[in-house]
Scaffold this motif. Structure first.
Motif, PDB file in Angstrom:
ATOM      1  N   MET A 208      -8.085   7.336  -0.604  1.00  0.00           N
ATOM      2  CA  MET A 208      -7.703   5.936  -0.409  1.00  0.00           C
ATOM      3  C   MET A 208      -8.340   5.415   0.878  1.00  0.00           C
ATOM      4  O   MET A 208      -8.390   6.136   1.880  1.00  0.00           O
ATOM      5  CB  MET A 208      -6.172   5.815  -0.327  1.00  0.00           C
ATOM      6  N   THR A 209      -8.832   4.197   0.860  1.00  0.00           N
ATOM      7  CA  THR A 209      -9.385   3.588   2.067  1.00  0.00           C
ATOM      8  C   THR A 209      -8.540   2.382   2.472  1.00  0.00           C
ATOM      9  O   THR A 209      -7.764   1.844   1.679  1.00  0.00           O
ATOM     10  CB  THR A 209     -10.843   3.131   1.838  1.00  0.00           C
ATOM     11  N   LEU A 210      -8.715   1.966   3.695  1.00  0.00           N
ATOM     12  CA  LEU A 210      -7.944   0.838   4.204  1.00  0.00           C
ATOM     13  C   LEU A 210      -8.352  -0.460   3.517  1.00  0.00           C
ATOM     14  O   LEU A 210      -9.542  -0.743   3.346  1.00  0.00           O
ATOM     15  CB  LEU A 210      -8.170   0.699   5.707  1.00  0.00           C
ATOM     16  N   GLU A 211      -7.358  -1.253   3.169  1.00  0.00           N
ATOM     17  CA  GLU A 211      -7.588  -2.605   2.669  1.00  0.00           C
ATOM     18  C   GLU A 211      -7.205  -3.644   3.718  1.00  0.00           C
ATOM     19  O   GLU A 211      -7.723  -4.758   3.710  1.00  0.00           O
ATOM     20  CB  GLU A 211      -6.788  -2.848   1.394  1.00  0.00           C
ATOM     21  N   ARG A 212      -6.258  -3.290   4.610  1.00  0.00           N
ATOM     22  CA  ARG A 212      -5.808  -4.226   5.643  1.00  0.00           C
ATOM     23  C   ARG A 212      -5.637  -3.485   6.957  1.00  0.00           C
ATOM     24  O   ARG A 212      -5.109  -2.372   6.998  1.00  0.00           O
ATOM     25  CB  ARG A 212      -4.486  -4.886   5.248  1.00  0.00           C
ATOM     26  N   LEU A 213      -6.100  -4.126   8.022  1.00  0.00           N
ATOM     27  CA  LEU A 213      -6.005  -3.558   9.363  1.00  0.00           C
ATOM     28  C   LEU A 213      -5.478  -4.637  10.298  1.00  0.00           C
ATOM     29  O   LEU A 213      -6.038  -5.735  10.370  1.00  0.00           O
ATOM     30  CB  LEU A 213      -7.376  -3.069   9.830  1.00  0.00           C
ATOM     31  N   VAL A 214      -4.412  -4.323  11.018  1.00  0.00           N
ATOM     32  CA  VAL A 214      -3.810  -5.255  11.975  1.00  0.00           C
ATOM     33  C   VAL A 214      -4.002  -4.682  13.376  1.00  0.00           C
ATOM     34  O   VAL A 214      -3.688  -3.518  13.633  1.00  0.00           O
ATOM     35  CB  VAL A 214      -2.307  -5.451  11.692  1.00  0.00           C
ATOM     36  N   LEU A 215      -4.523  -5.508  14.257  1.00  0.00           N
ATOM     37  CA  LEU A 215      -4.731  -5.131  15.658  1.00  0.00           C
ATOM     38  C   LEU A 215      -3.797  -5.987  16.509  1.00  0.00           C
ATOM     39  O   LEU A 215      -3.990  -7.196  16.626  1.00  0.00           O
ATOM     40  CB  LEU A 215      -6.186  -5.376  16.078  1.00  0.00           C
ATOM     41  N   MET A 216      -2.790  -5.370  17.083  1.00  0.00           N
ATOM     42  CA  MET A 216      -1.785  -6.095  17.864  1.00  0.00           C
ATOM     43  C   MET A 216      -1.932  -5.756  19.346  1.00  0.00           C
ATOM     44  O   MET A 216      -2.053  -4.590  19.719  1.00  0.00           O
ATOM     45  CB  MET A 216      -0.386  -5.718  17.384  1.00  0.00           C
ATOM     46  N   ARG A 217      -1.879  -6.786  20.168  1.00  0.00           N
ATOM     47  CA  ARG A 217      -1.903  -6.550  21.616  1.00  0.00           C
ATOM     48  C   ARG A 217      -0.480  -6.321  22.130  1.00  0.00           C
ATOM     49  O   ARG A 217       0.481  -6.892  21.619  1.00  0.00           O
ATOM     50  CB  ARG A 217      -2.527  -7.746  22.345  1.00  0.00           C
ATOM     51  N   HIS A 218      -0.380  -5.520  23.159  1.00  0.00           N
ATOM     52  CA  HIS A 218       0.909  -5.216  23.788  1.00  0.00           C
ATOM     53  C   HIS A 218       1.531  -6.460  24.429  1.00  0.00           C
ATOM     54  O   HIS A 218       0.881  -7.485  24.631  1.00  0.00           O
ATOM     55  CB  HIS A 218       0.715  -4.140  24.854  1.00  0.00           C
ATOM     56  N   GLY A 219       2.791  -6.326  24.801  1.00  0.00           N
ATOM     57  CA  GLY A 219       3.498  -7.396  25.495  1.00  0.00           C
ATOM     58  C   GLY A 219       3.078  -7.523  26.956  1.00  0.00           C
ATOM     59  O   GLY A 219       2.311  -6.725  27.495  1.00  0.00           O
ATOM     60  N   GLN A 220       3.625  -8.520  27.588  1.00  0.00           N
ATOM     61  CA  GLN A 220       3.245  -8.877  28.960  1.00  0.00           C
ATOM     62  C   GLN A 220       3.664  -7.813  29.969  1.00  0.00           C
ATOM     63  O   GLN A 220       4.707  -7.178  29.852  1.00  0.00           O
ATOM     64  CB  GLN A 220       3.900 -10.206  29.328  1.00  0.00           C
ATOM     65  N   THR A 221       2.832  -7.649  30.990  1.00  0.00           N
ATOM     66  CA  THR A 221       3.141  -6.818  32.153  1.00  0.00           C
ATOM     67  C   THR A 221       3.041  -7.674  33.408  1.00  0.00           C
ATOM     68  O   THR A 221       2.475  -8.765  33.392  1.00  0.00           O
ATOM     69  CB  THR A 221       2.166  -5.637  32.284  1.00  0.00           C
TER      70      THR A 221
ATOM     71  N   ASP B  56     -13.134  -6.779  -1.195  1.00  0.00           N
ATOM     72  CA  ASP B  56     -13.087  -6.129  -2.500  1.00  0.00           C
ATOM     73  C   ASP B  56     -12.073  -4.989  -2.522  1.00  0.00           C
ATOM     74  O   ASP B  56     -12.311  -3.938  -3.102  1.00  0.00           O
ATOM     75  CB  ASP B  56     -14.475  -5.604  -2.884  1.00  0.00           C
ATOM     76  N   GLY B  57     -10.972  -5.218  -1.873  1.00  0.00           N
ATOM     77  CA  GLY B  57      -9.919  -4.208  -1.893  1.00  0.00           C
ATOM     78  C   GLY B  57     -10.353  -2.941  -1.197  1.00  0.00           C
ATOM     79  O   GLY B  57     -10.800  -2.955  -0.059  1.00  0.00           O
ATOM     80  N   ALA B  58     -10.226  -1.843  -1.893  1.00  0.00           N
ATOM     81  CA  ALA B  58     -10.451  -0.542  -1.282  1.00  0.00           C
ATOM     82  C   ALA B  58     -11.908  -0.114  -1.289  1.00  0.00           C
ATOM     83  O   ALA B  58     -12.213   1.037  -1.023  1.00  0.00           O
ATOM     84  CB  ALA B  58      -9.611   0.510  -1.995  1.00  0.00           C
TER      85      ALA B  58
END
Length: 220
Positions: free
Chosen positions: A1-14, A188-190
């Motif tokens: 299986m390969t990735l179809e969706r990738l989310v890159l989230m930044r950390h909270g404030q310092t 194209d999905g996967a």
């Protein structure tokens, strides 16, 4: 299986974010606002249903990731390759310190070259390459979606690399705000050969995010 969706989230404030201080590999904790941001953003990110959550080993990213993981009943995997850019001689300095001490180098690093690095530090290209190793390994795994909880500079570089943007324009991507995220998907999905497409950039709880010039500094 390969990735179809990738989310890159930044950390909270310092506190160093507030002071526009270069954090890099320094292990600076979330402040009270950052913890509240992580709690508030977690339901929206959890709704994207990542099959796996991986964070940088730095506390500000890991603690942000834990808020999402708690809602999903998942563990957070930790990977040192997802650390922020090593800022070399600039680490711990404020943006004004760097602009004053290295005016030409700062401008070039910020806007024109993915291969320019702070003195004794890393370039965006180097950061993107190590982070992409994690994505490649996830592609070879058993999930079709993943969340990486990471850092602003890494998000800029990795987004540019995955979208196959010319590296000369990576610096044109704005910095992602604290506890905001980028969503990439495969058209194209996967099909791993189809390449990544940008679904959203600097998404967050506010309905409209107005960039604050250089308020968000990649490398912080």
């Amino acid at each position: 299986m390969t990735l179809e969706r990738l989310v890159l989230m930044r950390h909270g404030q310092t506190d160093w974010n507030v002071a526009f201080r270069m954090q890099g590999h320094s292990n600076i904790a979330l402040n009270a606002v950052g913890r509240s941001q992580a709690v508030a953003a977690a339901p929206s990110v959890a709704a994207l249903a990542p099959g796996v959550i991986v964070s940088s080993d730095l506390d500000r990213a890991h603690d942000t990731a834990l808020e999402v993981a708690a809602l999903l009943g998942q563990k957070v995997l930790i990977d040192k390759r997802l650390r922020e850019t090593h800022m070399g001689q600039w680490e711990g300095l404020t943006r004004d310190d760097v602009v004053t001490g290295w005016p030409g180098e700062w401008a070039q690093w910020r806007t024109t070259s993915a291969h320019k690095s702070p003195p004794d530090g890393e370039s965006r290209w180097q950061v993107a390459q190590r982070a992409n190793q994690v994505v490649t390994e996830l592609d070879a795994g058993n999930t079709d979606s993943a969340l990486l909880v990471v850092h602003g500079g890494l998000i800029v570089g990795l987004t540019g690399l995955l979208l196959d943007l010319p590296d000369a324009v990576w610096g044109h991507l704005i910095g992602v705000n604290n506890c905001h995220w980028v969503v990439l998907h495969r058209l194209d999905g996967a099909d791993i050969t189809s390449g990544w497409r940008l679904h959203s950039y600097n998404a967050g709880l506010a309905s409209v995010v107005i960039p604050g010039g250089e308020d968000e500094v990649p490398g912080a």
